[in-house]
Motif scaffolding. Structure first.
Motif, PDB file in Angstrom:
ATOM      1  N   ALA A 163       0.841  -1.196   0.000  1.00 59.75           N
ATOM      2  CA  ALA A 163       0.000   0.000   0.000  1.00 59.75           C
ATOM      3  C   ALA A 163       0.876   1.245   0.000  1.00 59.75           C
ATOM      4  CB  ALA A 163      -0.937   0.016   1.203  1.00 59.75           C
ATOM      5  N   VAL A 164       0.276   2.370  -0.444  1.00 57.70           N
ATOM      6  CA  VAL A 164       0.941   3.670  -0.451  1.00 57.70           C
ATOM      7  C   VAL A 164       0.328   4.533   0.645  1.00 57.70           C
ATOM      8  CG1 VAL A 164       1.379   5.771  -1.769  1.00 57.70           C
ATOM      9  CG2 VAL A 164       1.470   3.541  -2.904  1.00 57.70           C
ATOM     10  N   PHE A 165       1.171   5.219   1.407  1.00 58.37           N
ATOM     11  CA  PHE A 165       0.740   6.074   2.505  1.00 58.37           C
ATOM     12  C   PHE A 165       1.194   7.501   2.202  1.00 58.37           C
ATOM     13  CE2 PHE A 165       1.161   1.791   3.859  1.00 58.37           C
ATOM     14  CZ  PHE A 165       0.103   1.560   4.734  1.00 58.37           C
ATOM     15  N   LYS A 166       0.244   8.436   2.199  1.00 58.70           N
ATOM     16  CA  LYS A 166       0.530   9.830   1.846  1.00 58.70           C
ATOM     17  C   LYS A 166       0.564  10.699   3.098  1.00 58.70           C
ATOM     18  CE  LYS A 166      -1.151  13.699  -0.986  1.00 58.70           C
ATOM     19  NZ  LYS A 166      -2.184  14.158  -1.939  1.00 58.70           N
ATOM     20  N   PHE A 167       1.586  11.572   3.164  1.00 59.46           N
ATOM     21  CA  PHE A 167       1.753  12.473   4.296  1.00 59.46           C
ATOM     22  C   PHE A 167       1.900  13.907   3.776  1.00 59.46           C
ATOM     23  CE2 PHE A 167       3.346   8.338   5.467  1.00 59.46           C
ATOM     24  CZ  PHE A 167       2.842   8.131   6.744  1.00 59.46           C
ATOM     25  N   SER A 168       1.443  14.855   4.563  1.00 56.66           N
ATOM     26  CA  SER A 168       1.586  16.268   4.226  1.00 56.66           C
ATOM     27  C   SER A 168       3.046  16.684   4.400  1.00 56.66           C
ATOM     28  CB  SER A 168       0.694  17.112   5.126  1.00 56.66           C
ATOM     29  OG  SER A 168       1.147  17.045   6.470  1.00 56.66           O
ATOM     30  N   PRO A 169       3.445  17.875   3.920  1.00 55.89           N
ATOM     31  CA  PRO A 169       4.833  18.314   4.084  1.00 55.89           C
ATOM     32  C   PRO A 169       5.299  18.359   5.538  1.00 55.89           C
ATOM     33  CG  PRO A 169       3.732  19.660   2.432  1.00 55.89           C
ATOM     34  CD  PRO A 169       2.674  18.795   3.047  1.00 55.89           C
ATOM     35  N   ASP A 170       4.369  18.573   6.473  1.00 57.36           N
ATOM     36  CA  ASP A 170       4.770  18.608   7.884  1.00 57.36           C
ATOM     37  C   ASP A 170       4.674  17.238   8.553  1.00 57.36           C
ATOM     38  OD1 ASP A 170       2.051  18.279   8.010  1.00 57.36           O
ATOM     39  OD2 ASP A 170       1.657  20.097   9.198  1.00 57.36           O
ATOM     40  N   GLY A 171       4.419  16.176   7.759  1.00 56.58           N
ATOM     41  CA  GLY A 171       4.429  14.821   8.300  1.00 56.58           C
ATOM     42  C   GLY A 171       3.102  14.298   8.784  1.00 56.58           C
TER      43      GLY A 171
END
Length: 381
Positions: free
Chosen positions: A289-297
């Protein structure tokens, strides 16, 4: 009960659970995928078919009345057939006599051509071998702002450099004794190589070593360059962390347990990518699976899963983002494309195992597949 088999490539022991129902297992040492032995798969249900002898029906001999009716019907059929045949002959003779063209035709069903297989993509450059422009087991690829292409071999540490047209320029060697786990290049032409759990910097055209970066971030296993001159890397040290490194080489952000913290399942191998807005994508190879995070984590979403259907993954091994924020994931099916929110868009077929992905400034996708490099133009919409 946990069983063990030997990796067919490197000979390392592979532990697996026969009751899991899977057909493949990934080697943690050489990153190859092996098929489980037949005896370890769940037994296929046997279809039992029984035949019963039909009961013989007993009846009396046919009556005389039935025989008579059958004879009458047979005679009537012969008479009707003779009449129809005579009428057809009469019509044919009459049409020939008066010059009328007989328009009756025999129906021939249209021929259907056999299905054709779609043409396999031709390599942009490269073939199997050890000379310049040839590869044995290339799994990593990176590009700089000038369009130079860097291709790294998994074993032996050889890195070859090509211009934007695929012409061989030079080659150099990093650490020849350890597997090359990650490769990236920034816009200035500095190449980052992950070996022995360390990110080493090199001059891209000469191979001159410039020292390590990301000190204190743990044992690194993958890296990608970001547009601001920094890096995003996967670091494993008793936990699957994803870290952000600034241009000076300092770790500025750590996403602790990036994958296992969202799934409660351990993750030993993560491939990383970053888009132009600074969002971070972590591909969990063991979680499929792929997990997406914002620039601040901050965790935003996840997509994918184990399976052969579109949008699911079977042994994923690479991830990249284009200049429109779309996400590309390589697995056994080829390269699957997703929008920034994880919606499946389509598939790019690749001959061989797609092992590394990278984009240039023209939004062209470069795929390295062990012995060759492929280039695909991507829709800019």
């Amino acid at each position: 009960m946990i069983k063990t088999l030997q990796c067919p490539t490197c000979g390392a022991p592979l532990e697996y659970d026969p009751e899991s129902g899977g057909e493949t297992i990934r080697c943690h040492f050489c990153n190859c995928t092996a098929m489980l032995p037949e005896r370890s798969r769940p037994a296929e249900p046997q279809l039992r078919v029984s035949f019963s002898r039909p009961q013989r029906r007993t009846s009396g001999s046919p009556t005389v009345a039935l025989v008579v009716v059958g004879i009458i019907l047979a005679v009537a059929g012969l008479i009707v057939f003779s009449i129809v045949r005579a009428v057809n002959r009469t019509v044919s003779t009459a049409t020939r006599a008066v010059g009328i063209k007989d328009t009756r035709t025999t129906f021939n069903p249209p021929s259907v051509p056999p299905p054709t297989r779609p043409a396999e993509p031709a390599p942009f450059f490269g073939s199997e071998g050890i000379g310049p422009g040839h590869f044995k087991d290339a799994r990593s690829i990176a590009l700089d702002a000038e369009g130079r292409i860097y291709v790294g071999e998994y074993s032996g540490g050889r890195i070859q450099v090509f211009d934007s047209s695929g012409k061989f320029l030079t080659q150099w060697t990093a650490d020849a004794k350890m597997p090359l786990r990650g490769l990236a290049a920034d816009r200035r032409g500095t190449v980052y190589v992950v070996q022995r759990g360390t990110i080493m910097r090199y001059e891209g055209m000469t191979g001159r070593q410039l020292g390590a970066t990301g000190a204190g971030g743990g044992r690194y296993d993958d890296v990608v360059a970001t547009p601001d001159g920094g890096l995003v890397a996967f670091s494993y040290q008793a936990r699957d962390d994803v870290v952000r490194i600034d241009p000076s080489g300092q770790v500025t952000k750590t996403i602790r347990a990036a994958v296992s913290g969202q799934t409660d399942r351990s993750e030993l191998s993560i491939r990383v990518a970053a888009d132009g807005e600074g969002n971070i994508y972590a591909l969990g190879e063991f979680n499929d699976a792929v997990f997406k995070f914002s620039p601040d984590g901050r965790f935003l979403t996840r997509f994918g899963g184990d399976g052969d259907e579109p949008g699911l993954f079977r042994a994923p091994g690479a991830i990249a983002c284009d200049n429109q924020g779309r996400v590309y994931v390589a697995d056994f099916k080829g390269v699957q494309i997703f929008d920034p929110n994880g919606r499946y868009i389509g598939l790019i077929k690749v001959k061989g195992a797609a092992s590394g992905l990278a984009f240039n400034d023209r939004n062209e996708l470069f795929v390295v597949a062990r012995t060759a490099v492929y280039k695909f133009p991507v829709d800019k919409r």
